[in-house]
Structure formats: structure tokens, C-alpha cells
Write a protein that holds these residues in place. Sequence first.
Motif, PDB file in Angstrom:
ATOM      1  N   SER A 168       1.017  -1.105  -0.058  1.00  0.00           N
ATOM      2  CA  SER A 168       0.267   0.001  -0.090  1.00  0.00           C
ATOM      3  C   SER A 168       1.276   1.346  -0.305  1.00  0.00           C
ATOM      4  O   SER A 168       0.460   1.925  -0.798  1.00  0.00           O
ATOM      5  CB  SER A 168      -0.555   0.390   1.454  1.00  0.00           C
ATOM      6  OG  SER A 168      -2.082  -1.114   0.920  1.00  0.00           O
ATOM      7  N   SER A 169       2.098   1.430   1.041  1.00  0.00           N
ATOM      8  CA  SER A 169       3.078   2.604   0.795  1.00  0.00           C
ATOM      9  C   SER A 169       3.687   2.898  -0.504  1.00  0.00           C
ATOM     10  O   SER A 169       3.527   4.092  -0.988  1.00  0.00           O
ATOM     11  CB  SER A 169       3.964   1.369   2.439  1.00  0.00           C
ATOM     12  OG  SER A 169       3.007   2.160   3.298  1.00  0.00           O
ATOM     13  N   ALA A 212       2.973   5.858  -2.566  1.00  0.00           N
ATOM     14  CA  ALA A 212       4.348   6.401  -3.423  1.00  0.00           C
ATOM     15  C   ALA A 212       4.663   7.172  -4.577  1.00  0.00           C
ATOM     16  O   ALA A 212       5.231   7.404  -5.166  1.00  0.00           O
ATOM     17  CB  ALA A 212       6.061   5.933  -2.946  1.00  0.00           C
ATOM     18  N   ALA A 213       3.747   5.790  -5.552  1.00  0.00           N
ATOM     19  CA  ALA A 213       4.372   5.781  -6.798  1.00  0.00           C
ATOM     20  C   ALA A 213       3.127   6.354  -7.191  1.00  0.00           C
ATOM     21  O   ALA A 213       2.747   6.807  -8.729  1.00  0.00           O
ATOM     22  CB  ALA A 213       3.741   4.039  -7.778  1.00  0.00           C
ATOM     23  N   GLY A 214       1.960   6.917  -6.739  1.00  0.00           N
ATOM     24  CA  GLY A 214       0.933   7.665  -7.124  1.00  0.00           C
ATOM     25  C   GLY A 214      -0.562   7.330  -7.275  1.00  0.00           C
ATOM     26  O   GLY A 214      -1.497   7.642  -8.145  1.00  0.00           O
ATOM     27  N   GLY A 215      -0.438   5.740  -6.653  1.00  0.00           N
ATOM     28  CA  GLY A 215      -0.970   4.989  -7.092  1.00  0.00           C
ATOM     29  C   GLY A 215      -2.392   5.298  -5.679  1.00  0.00           C
ATOM     30  O   GLY A 215      -2.600   6.032  -4.570  1.00  0.00           O
ATOM     31  N   ARG A 216      -4.006   4.086  -6.379  1.00  0.00           N
ATOM     32  CA  ARG A 216      -4.667   4.491  -5.317  1.00  0.00           C
ATOM     33  C   ARG A 216      -4.918   3.182  -4.423  1.00  0.00           C
ATOM     34  O   ARG A 216      -5.513   2.101  -5.426  1.00  0.00           O
ATOM     35  CB  ARG A 216      -5.608   4.609  -6.055  1.00  0.00           C
ATOM     36  CG  ARG A 216      -6.044   6.340  -6.437  1.00  0.00           C
ATOM     37  CD  ARG A 216      -7.405   6.337  -6.622  1.00  0.00           C
ATOM     38  NE  ARG A 216      -7.704   6.340  -7.891  1.00  0.00           N
ATOM     39  CZ  ARG A 216      -7.731   6.040  -8.927  1.00  0.00           C
ATOM     40  NH1 ARG A 216      -6.140   6.756  -9.410  1.00  0.00           N
ATOM     41  NH2 ARG A 216      -7.559   5.266 -10.336  1.00  0.00           N
ATOM     42  N   PRO A 217      -4.045   2.853  -3.127  1.00  0.00           N
ATOM     43  CA  PRO A 217      -3.728   1.228  -2.428  1.00  0.00           C
ATOM     44  C   PRO A 217      -5.319   0.692  -2.460  1.00  0.00           C
ATOM     45  O   PRO A 217      -4.889  -0.640  -2.550  1.00  0.00           O
ATOM     46  CB  PRO A 217      -3.247   1.670  -1.605  1.00  0.00           C
ATOM     47  CG  PRO A 217      -2.584   3.115  -1.398  1.00  0.00           C
ATOM     48  CD  PRO A 217      -4.020   3.765  -2.608  1.00  0.00           C
ATOM     49  N   LEU A 234       9.326  -7.135  -7.696  1.00  0.00           N
ATOM     50  CA  LEU A 234       8.077  -7.390  -7.495  1.00  0.00           C
ATOM     51  C   LEU A 234       6.463  -6.508  -7.823  1.00  0.00           C
ATOM     52  O   LEU A 234       6.184  -7.054  -8.834  1.00  0.00           O
ATOM     53  CB  LEU A 234       7.816  -8.329  -5.899  1.00  0.00           C
ATOM     54  CG  LEU A 234       8.309  -9.266  -5.036  1.00  0.00           C
ATOM     55  CD1 LEU A 234       8.292  -9.436  -4.218  1.00  0.00           C
ATOM     56  CD2 LEU A 234       8.695 -10.821  -6.621  1.00  0.00           C
ATOM     57  N   LEU A 235       6.484  -5.445  -7.059  1.00  0.00           N
ATOM     58  CA  LEU A 235       5.572  -4.657  -7.804  1.00  0.00           C
ATOM     59  C   LEU A 235       5.582  -4.114  -9.082  1.00  0.00           C
ATOM     60  O   LEU A 235       4.724  -3.761  -9.969  1.00  0.00           O
ATOM     61  CB  LEU A 235       5.612  -3.790  -6.710  1.00  0.00           C
ATOM     62  CG  LEU A 235       4.104  -2.495  -6.941  1.00  0.00           C
ATOM     63  CD1 LEU A 235       2.763  -3.652  -6.434  1.00  0.00           C
ATOM     64  CD2 LEU A 235       3.833  -1.803  -5.800  1.00  0.00           C
ATOM     65  N   GLN A 236       7.092  -3.990  -9.313  1.00  0.00           N
ATOM     66  CA  GLN A 236       7.624  -3.533 -10.529  1.00  0.00           C
ATOM     67  C   GLN A 236       6.553  -4.373 -11.649  1.00  0.00           C
ATOM     68  O   GLN A 236       6.625  -3.905 -12.808  1.00  0.00           O
ATOM     69  CB  GLN A 236       9.112  -2.974 -10.462  1.00  0.00           C
ATOM     70  CG  GLN A 236       9.401  -2.110 -11.841  1.00  0.00           C
ATOM     71  CD  GLN A 236      10.323  -1.710 -11.766  1.00  0.00           C
ATOM     72  OE1 GLN A 236      11.404  -1.905 -10.692  1.00  0.00           O
ATOM     73  NE2 GLN A 236      11.072  -0.505 -12.780  1.00  0.00           N
ATOM     74  N   ALA A 237       7.826  -5.737 -11.443  1.00  0.00           N
ATOM     75  CA  ALA A 237       7.204  -6.791 -12.105  1.00  0.00           C
ATOM     76  C   ALA A 237       5.635  -7.095 -12.769  1.00  0.00           C
ATOM     77  O   ALA A 237       5.279  -7.200 -13.735  1.00  0.00           O
ATOM     78  CB  ALA A 237       7.638  -7.762 -11.907  1.00  0.00           C
ATOM     79  N   LEU A 238       4.902  -6.987 -11.610  1.00  0.00           N
ATOM     80  CA  LEU A 238       3.690  -6.898 -11.427  1.00  0.00           C
ATOM     81  C   LEU A 238       2.842  -5.692 -12.708  1.00  0.00           C
ATOM     82  O   LEU A 238       1.831  -6.823 -13.442  1.00  0.00           O
ATOM     83  CB  LEU A 238       2.409  -6.949  -9.493  1.00  0.00           C
ATOM     84  CG  LEU A 238       2.795  -8.322  -9.243  1.00  0.00           C
ATOM     85  CD1 LEU A 238       2.356  -8.259  -7.485  1.00  0.00           C
ATOM     86  CD2 LEU A 238       2.217  -8.746 -10.412  1.00  0.00           C
ATOM     87  N   ALA A 239       3.300  -4.285 -12.268  1.00  0.00           N
ATOM     88  CA  ALA A 239       2.779  -3.724 -13.143  1.00  0.00           C
ATOM     89  C   ALA A 239       3.496  -3.775 -14.291  1.00  0.00           C
ATOM     90  O   ALA A 239       2.612  -3.463 -15.067  1.00  0.00           O
ATOM     91  CB  ALA A 239       3.212  -2.247 -12.662  1.00  0.00           C
ATOM     92  N   MET A 240       4.335  -4.774 -15.100  1.00  0.00           N
ATOM     93  CA  MET A 240       5.086  -4.738 -16.059  1.00  0.00           C
ATOM     94  C   MET A 240       3.979  -6.035 -16.586  1.00  0.00           C
ATOM     95  O   MET A 240       4.786  -6.128 -18.138  1.00  0.00           O
ATOM     96  CB  MET A 240       6.459  -4.626 -16.299  1.00  0.00           C
ATOM     97  CG  MET A 240       6.596  -3.742 -16.262  1.00  0.00           C
ATOM     98  SD  MET A 240       8.709  -4.893 -15.480  1.00  0.00           S
ATOM     99  CE  MET A 240       9.307  -3.868 -17.422  1.00  0.00           C
ATOM    100  N   SER A 241       3.835  -6.588 -15.821  1.00  0.00           N
ATOM    101  CA  SER A 241       2.509  -8.067 -16.734  1.00  0.00           C
ATOM    102  C   SER A 241       1.566  -7.122 -17.229  1.00  0.00           C
ATOM    103  O   SER A 241       0.624  -8.267 -16.549  1.00  0.00           O
ATOM    104  CB  SER A 241       2.816  -9.395 -15.628  1.00  0.00           C
ATOM    105  OG  SER A 241       1.325  -8.797 -14.265  1.00  0.00           O
ATOM    106  N   ALA A 242       1.825  -7.107 -18.411  1.00  0.00           N
ATOM    107  CA  ALA A 242       0.646  -6.702 -19.301  1.00  0.00           C
ATOM    108  C   ALA A 242      -0.400  -8.032 -19.404  1.00  0.00           C
ATOM    109  O   ALA A 242      -0.051  -9.101 -19.613  1.00  0.00           O
ATOM    110  CB  ALA A 242       0.720  -5.878 -20.762  1.00  0.00           C
ATOM    111  N   GLY A 243      -1.724  -7.414 -19.181  1.00  0.00           N
ATOM    112  CA  GLY A 243      -2.955  -8.031 -19.454  1.00  0.00           C
ATOM    113  C   GLY A 243      -3.115  -9.408 -18.516  1.00  0.00           C
ATOM    114  O   GLY A 243      -4.394  -9.915 -17.899  1.00  0.00           O
ATOM    115  N   GLY A 263       6.199   3.876 -12.504  1.00  0.00           N
ATOM    116  CA  GLY A 263       6.027   5.064 -10.798  1.00  0.00           C
ATOM    117  C   GLY A 263       6.280   4.271  -9.620  1.00  0.00           C
ATOM    118  O   GLY A 263       6.609   5.439  -8.790  1.00  0.00           O
ATOM    119  N   ILE A 264       6.974   3.107  -9.924  1.00  0.00           N
ATOM    120  CA  ILE A 264       7.594   2.343  -8.954  1.00  0.00           C
ATOM    121  C   ILE A 264       8.979   2.591  -8.850  1.00  0.00           C
ATOM    122  O   ILE A 264      10.185   2.510  -9.274  1.00  0.00           O
ATOM    123  CB  ILE A 264       6.960   1.187  -9.203  1.00  0.00           C
ATOM    124  CG1 ILE A 264       5.758   1.118  -9.540  1.00  0.00           C
ATOM    125  CG2 ILE A 264       7.536   0.000  -7.949  1.00  0.00           C
ATOM    126  CD1 ILE A 264       5.055  -0.579  -9.433  1.00  0.00           C
TER     127      ILE A 264
END
Length: 93
Positions: free
Chosen positions: A3-4, A8-13, A67-76, A92-93
Motif C-alpha cells: 500500500s505504501s 508513493a507511486a501515485g496510485g490508489r492503494p 515485485l510490484l514493478q514486475a506485477l505492473a509490467m505483466s501486461a494483460g 512510477g515505482i
Amino acid sequence: MASSLIQAAGGRPKEVRQQVEIALRKIPTVQGGGGQVYLAPETARMFEQAQELAKKAGDSFVTAERLLQALAMSAGTPSATSLKNAGVTHRGI
């Protein structure tokens, strides 16, 4: 911790959490298997991507941020879609 990082990446946790909970309820449960853990191909690729990101960053281990960055990159994937819908991108991460 996630969540943090999302905030911090500008998202809505809170939105990400709601979407993840909805997606998790859709996954069938598995019983038995003798303790063996099986990963979906998409999950295995995400872990490999996180490891590559860590290596490129000079990290000796995979951090939560990678891990969060890889999740965001896993398109689809549902994870990437949830993060994108909540305003998080891998940059943004």
C-alpha cells in the motif's frame, strides 16, 4: 508495505486492494497436493522479471519494489490491470 509503495507511486492503494480481493475470489481453490506448490506460468514469469529487475538495479535480492514493478509490467494480467486502473505504472515505482 505494498500500500505504501502504491501510494508513493501515485496510485490508489484502497482501489488496488479491492480489485485484488475480487480477483482472488474468482480463483478456484486447490486442496491436497502433498505440500507441492505450483505456479501459474504468468506468476513464474513475474518472478523471473522481478529477479531481472533486481539484477539490473544491482540488488543482491528481490525487493518488494521489484515485485510490484514486475506485477505492473505483466501486461494483460489481473494484477497489472488493477494497478493500472488505480493509477500505478511500472515507471512510477
